[in-house]
Design a protein around this motif. Sequence first.
Motif, PDB file in Angstrom:
ATOM      1  N   TRP A 152      28.672 -37.171 -49.310  1.00  0.00           N
ATOM      2  CA  TRP A 152      30.070 -37.545 -49.548  1.00  0.00           C
ATOM      3  C   TRP A 152      30.966 -36.999 -48.443  1.00  0.00           C
ATOM      4  N   GLY A 153      32.215 -37.473 -48.462  1.00  0.00           N
ATOM      5  CA  GLY A 153      33.163 -37.050 -47.447  1.00  0.00           C
ATOM      6  C   GLY A 153      32.710 -37.460 -46.054  1.00  0.00           C
ATOM      7  N   LEU A 154      32.855 -36.556 -45.099  1.00  0.00           N
ATOM      8  CA  LEU A 154      32.473 -36.835 -43.717  1.00  0.00           C
ATOM      9  C   LEU A 154      31.030 -36.445 -43.413  1.00  0.00           C
ATOM     10  N   SER A 155      30.335 -35.870 -44.392  1.00  0.00           N
ATOM     11  CA  SER A 155      28.926 -35.529 -44.183  1.00  0.00           C
ATOM     12  C   SER A 155      28.071 -36.790 -44.239  1.00  0.00           C
ATOM     13  N   ASP A 156      26.820 -36.664 -43.790  1.00  0.00           N
ATOM     14  CA  ASP A 156      25.919 -37.819 -43.768  1.00  0.00           C
ATOM     15  C   ASP A 156      25.744 -38.409 -45.153  1.00  0.00           C
ATOM     16  N   ARG A 157      25.726 -39.739 -45.195  1.00  0.00           N
ATOM     17  CA  ARG A 157      25.458 -40.472 -46.438  1.00  0.00           C
ATOM     18  C   ARG A 157      24.005 -40.958 -46.424  1.00  0.00           C
ATOM     19  N   GLY A 158      23.483 -41.241 -47.598  1.00  0.00           N
ATOM     20  CA  GLY A 158      22.143 -41.803 -47.700  1.00  0.00           C
ATOM     21  C   GLY A 158      21.031 -40.846 -47.321  1.00  0.00           C
ATOM     22  N   VAL A 159      21.307 -39.543 -47.430  1.00  0.00           N
ATOM     23  CA  VAL A 159      20.282 -38.541 -47.112  1.00  0.00           C
ATOM     24  C   VAL A 159      19.731 -37.958 -48.411  1.00  0.00           C
ATOM     25  N   ALA A 160      18.823 -36.998 -48.302  1.00  0.00           N
ATOM     26  CA  ALA A 160      18.209 -36.390 -49.485  1.00  0.00           C
ATOM     27  C   ALA A 160      19.285 -35.833 -50.423  1.00  0.00           C
TER      28      ALA A 160
END
Length: 425
Positions: A185-193
């Motif tokens: 969520w937010g500015l962090s990577d999406r679709g990860v573990a």
Amino acid sequence: MSSDATDTTIALGGFTFATVRLELRDPSGALVELRAQALAVLRYLATQRNHVVTRDELMRAVWGDVIVTDGSLAQCVAEIRRALGDTAHSIVQTVPKRGYRLMSEGAAATAAPAPAGGFEQVIGFATGADGARIAYAASGEGPILLRAPHWMTHLDWDWRSLVYGPWIEGLSQRFRLVRYDGRNWGLSDRGVAPATLERSTSDMAAVADAAGLGRFALLGVSGGGAIAIRFAALHPERVSHLVLVGCCARGGLRRGAASITAQHLDAYCRLIEDGWAQDNAAFRQIMTSQMYPGASADEMHSFNEMQRVACTPQEAANIRRLVADYDASEHLPDVRCPTLVLHNPHDAMVPFEESRLVASSIAGARLVPFDSPNHVPLCGEAAFAQMNRLIDEFVLGDAPAKIGAHTSNNTAGATALPIVASRRR
């Protein structure tokens, strides 16, 4: 439009548009590029949203005395519709023989008033053990206070919100505040573990290393409490003080006889998946009403929009399921740093009994109830001032020179500050 006009952000079918900054952002918060003329058309329609604007009026507002054809306007409208995915023309409506109408839910993510000195943050990225990029932001000067991720954050939005903004900006005037968006969520990577408790604790260590933090005070709010507790227990050399606000060590599924049922959780998460991204905020309002029943209409609207922008419906449901299954209770006896626990006895989100469990299981922990209708106090409440005063006395009043030292020991794979600067003046 005058430079001192109010910057209003409106919701457009999952997208948002800021009327002064002229920023169109998609549901993930990413900036959508439009030509200057298309932005000008969208801006004027936004100022007259939900009302019919004639073609002549639009052309005068955008092009002034320059003679252009209807085709120039039609091209701009088509470009806006493509950017919004408005294939049904339900957002930018054509009103036959009259003009266009922009349909919007209204003002969104209303900005909190800027402090006199302005607000500035610098955004960087840490790299998790699995390679996921975790976005973090640093603002202010002073002893370091690291905030664990919680429901629901977005580094480029939460400091503007009426709910989180005043607290973020206030803490930044007294601390070097470092906060970060959890994975997915937010500015962090999406679709990860997924953000399991173990993985979230590892991500916190990655952020602390990437930001060059030595020993610091740790703030856990709401669902971030279990992460903060586990980190403090596993890394006692790094945490000088632990502050927990509206927190629990055990998620809703892990509270013995007081647990929610799996059926209850599943029903709630299905509502999130079906309705989270809709312009109508009714589904997001369910969470807002539980967390901030005493909020004003503007604050509720701001939080509803914050939730929509922060992540996708599927990830919101996933996060809800994960946090409900968190259990850091086995780590409570291993927390050795001074600990302050603040909790509302009438909290509709986290039972007060959970804070009693936390405070009674950590040696020397101090439990302070606060009187508020909300899960976490909002700016303007007496409890908001009380909470900030207690945090200041607890962290700053206890040998602040021993905490908050910046270090230069960034770990491999981490991206050191600065990356992106966000400012409000």
